[in-house]
Design a protein around this motif. Structure first.
Motif, PDB file in Angstrom:
ATOM      1  N   VAL A   5     -19.612  70.475  57.904  1.00 52.15           N
ATOM      2  CA  VAL A   5     -19.965  71.575  58.803  1.00 52.15           C
ATOM      3  C   VAL A   5     -21.365  71.367  59.390  1.00 52.15           C
ATOM      4  N   GLU A   6     -21.618  72.047  60.515  1.00 55.84           N
ATOM      5  CA  GLU A   6     -22.928  72.030  61.153  1.00 55.84           C
ATOM      6  C   GLU A   6     -23.256  73.457  61.584  1.00 55.84           C
ATOM      7  N   ALA A   7     -24.516  73.711  61.891  1.00 56.88           N
ATOM      8  CA  ALA A   7     -24.928  75.038  62.352  1.00 56.88           C
ATOM      9  C   ALA A   7     -24.107  75.389  63.576  1.00 56.88           C
ATOM     10  N   GLY A   8     -23.643  76.624  63.640  1.00 52.68           N
ATOM     11  CA  GLY A   8     -22.793  77.044  64.750  1.00 52.68           C
ATOM     12  C   GLY A   8     -23.227  78.394  65.292  1.00 52.68           C
ATOM     13  N   THR A   9     -22.470  78.864  66.270  1.00 49.39           N
ATOM     14  CA  THR A   9     -22.719  80.171  66.856  1.00 49.39           C
ATOM     15  C   THR A   9     -21.423  80.916  66.978  1.00 49.39           C
ATOM     16  N   LEU A  10     -21.481  82.214  66.965  1.00 51.77           N
ATOM     17  CA  LEU A  10     -20.295  83.027  67.179  1.00 51.77           C
ATOM     18  C   LEU A  10     -20.055  83.172  68.672  1.00 51.77           C
ATOM     19  N   PRO A  26     -24.859  73.776  52.685  1.00 55.26           N
ATOM     20  CA  PRO A  26     -23.718  74.666  52.440  1.00 55.26           C
ATOM     21  C   PRO A  26     -22.849  74.113  51.320  1.00 55.26           C
ATOM     22  N   LYS A  27     -22.412  74.974  50.421  1.00 56.68           N
ATOM     23  CA  LYS A  27     -21.549  74.562  49.316  1.00 56.68           C
ATOM     24  C   LYS A  27     -20.149  75.149  49.479  1.00 56.68           C
ATOM     25  N   ARG A  28     -20.072  76.446  49.804  1.00 59.55           N
ATOM     26  CA  ARG A  28     -18.797  77.107  50.068  1.00 59.55           C
ATOM     27  C   ARG A  28     -18.906  77.874  51.380  1.00 59.55           C
ATOM     28  N   VAL A  29     -17.823  77.826  52.162  1.00 61.92           N
ATOM     29  CA  VAL A  29     -17.798  78.485  53.466  1.00 61.92           C
ATOM     30  C   VAL A  29     -16.535  79.339  53.553  1.00 61.92           C
ATOM     31  N   HIS A  30     -16.680  80.549  54.080  1.00 68.34           N
ATOM     32  CA  HIS A  30     -15.557  81.472  54.265  1.00 68.34           C
ATOM     33  C   HIS A  30     -15.024  81.320  55.688  1.00 68.34           C
ATOM     34  N   PHE A  31     -13.725  81.074  55.801  1.00 71.68           N
ATOM     35  CA  PHE A  31     -13.071  80.954  57.102  1.00 71.68           C
ATOM     36  C   PHE A  31     -12.004  82.032  57.224  1.00 71.68           C
ATOM     37  N   ALA A  62     -13.524  75.039  63.972  1.00 70.86           N
ATOM     38  CA  ALA A  62     -13.371  76.387  63.418  1.00 70.86           C
ATOM     39  C   ALA A  62     -14.724  76.918  62.957  1.00 70.86           C
ATOM     40  N   THR A  63     -14.934  78.212  63.136  1.00 72.34           N
ATOM     41  CA  THR A  63     -16.194  78.847  62.780  1.00 72.34           C
ATOM     42  C   THR A  63     -16.041  79.586  61.461  1.00 72.34           C
ATOM     43  N   GLY A  64     -17.039  79.444  60.579  1.00 76.19           N
ATOM     44  CA  GLY A  64     -17.019  80.119  59.290  1.00 76.19           C
ATOM     45  C   GLY A  64     -18.403  80.626  58.924  1.00 76.19           C
ATOM     46  N   THR A  65     -18.500  81.258  57.752  1.00 73.51           N
ATOM     47  CA  THR A  65     -19.753  81.829  57.267  1.00 73.51           C
ATOM     48  C   THR A  65     -20.075  81.247  55.902  1.00 73.51           C
ATOM     49  N   VAL A  66     -21.314  80.797  55.717  1.00 71.65           N
ATOM     50  CA  VAL A  66     -21.751  80.241  54.437  1.00 71.65           C
ATOM     51  C   VAL A  66     -21.744  81.341  53.381  1.00 71.65           C
ATOM     52  N   THR A  67     -21.106  81.063  52.224  1.00 74.01           N
ATOM     53  CA  THR A  67     -21.102  82.032  51.130  1.00 74.01           C
ATOM     54  C   THR A  67     -21.997  81.594  49.981  1.00 74.01           C
ATOM     55  N   THR A  68     -22.126  80.282  49.748  1.00 76.50           N
ATOM     56  CA  THR A  68     -23.058  79.764  48.744  1.00 76.50           C
ATOM     57  C   THR A  68     -23.660  78.462  49.243  1.00 76.50           C
ATOM     58  N   THR A  69     -24.877  78.178  48.769  1.00 76.61           N
ATOM     59  CA  THR A  69     -25.573  76.949  49.142  1.00 76.61           C
ATOM     60  C   THR A  69     -26.035  76.219  47.880  1.00 76.61           C
ATOM     61  N   THR A  70     -26.432  74.966  48.065  1.00 78.12           N
ATOM     62  CA  THR A  70     -27.018  74.209  46.970  1.00 78.12           C
ATOM     63  C   THR A  70     -28.480  74.608  46.826  1.00 78.12           C
ATOM     64  N   ALA A  76     -16.929  73.741  61.726  1.00 75.96           N
ATOM     65  CA  ALA A  76     -16.355  72.547  61.095  1.00 75.96           C
ATOM     66  C   ALA A  76     -16.533  71.347  62.028  1.00 75.96           C
ATOM     67  N   ARG A  77     -17.146  70.287  61.517  1.00 73.62           N
ATOM     68  CA  ARG A  77     -17.363  69.076  62.312  1.00 73.62           C
ATOM     69  C   ARG A  77     -16.131  68.192  62.333  1.00 73.62           C
ATOM     70  N   ARG A  78     -15.277  68.355  61.342  1.00 75.14           N
ATOM     71  CA  ARG A  78     -14.043  67.576  61.239  1.00 75.14           C
ATOM     72  C   ARG A  78     -12.994  68.430  60.522  1.00 75.14           C
ATOM     73  N   ARG A  79     -11.783  67.973  60.521  1.00 75.51           N
ATOM     74  CA  ARG A  79     -10.691  68.682  59.842  1.00 75.51           C
ATOM     75  C   ARG A  79     -10.957  68.694  58.340  1.00 75.51           C
ATOM     76  N   ILE A  80     -10.851  69.872  57.738  1.00 81.85           N
ATOM     77  CA  ILE A  80     -11.062  70.017  56.301  1.00 81.85           C
ATOM     78  C   ILE A  80      -9.735  70.453  55.694  1.00 81.85           C
ATOM     79  N   GLU A  81      -9.296  69.750  54.667  1.00 81.79           N
ATOM     80  CA  GLU A  81      -8.052  70.104  54.006  1.00 81.79           C
ATOM     81  C   GLU A  81      -8.076  69.596  52.573  1.00 81.79           C
ATOM     82  N   GLY A  82      -7.178  70.100  51.765  1.00 82.24           N
ATOM     83  CA  GLY A  82      -7.086  69.694  50.375  1.00 82.24           C
ATOM     84  C   GLY A  82      -5.817  70.233  49.756  1.00 82.24           C
TER      85      GLY A  82
END
Length: 71
Positions: free
Chosen positions: A65-70, A40-45, A27-35, A11-17
């Motif tokens: 979000v941006e490309a990340g590493t574990l 990235p369209k949906r990310v699992h955290f 925070a690190t997450g995994t892409v679940t769907t893309t355009t 996450a490049r910035r705080r995401i909330e809704g």
């Protein structure tokens, strides 16, 4: 650079809704769907807070979000 399902992102910035738990910057997450174009369209955290572990998916927009590493 296009993303694929399963790619790790950060996450490049705080995401909330309204229906989304707060995802802090970094925070690190995994892409679940893309355009169609590989954005990235949906990310699992999986995050931990004072109430315990939370596992959820978030719809992301350009720049969230941006490309990340574990670690």
């Amino acid at each position: 650079m296009g993303f694929r399902k399963g790619d790790v992102v950060t996450a490049r910035r705080r995401i909330e809704g309204i229906d989304v738990p707060v995802v802090p910057e970094g925070a690190t997450g995994t892409v679940t769907t893309t355009t169609l174009f590989g954005s990235p369209k949906r990310v699992h955290f999986e995050l931990s807070d004072g109430w315990g572990e939370k596992s959820f998916q978030v719809r992301v927009r350009r720049g969230d979000v941006e490309a990340g590493t574990l670690n």
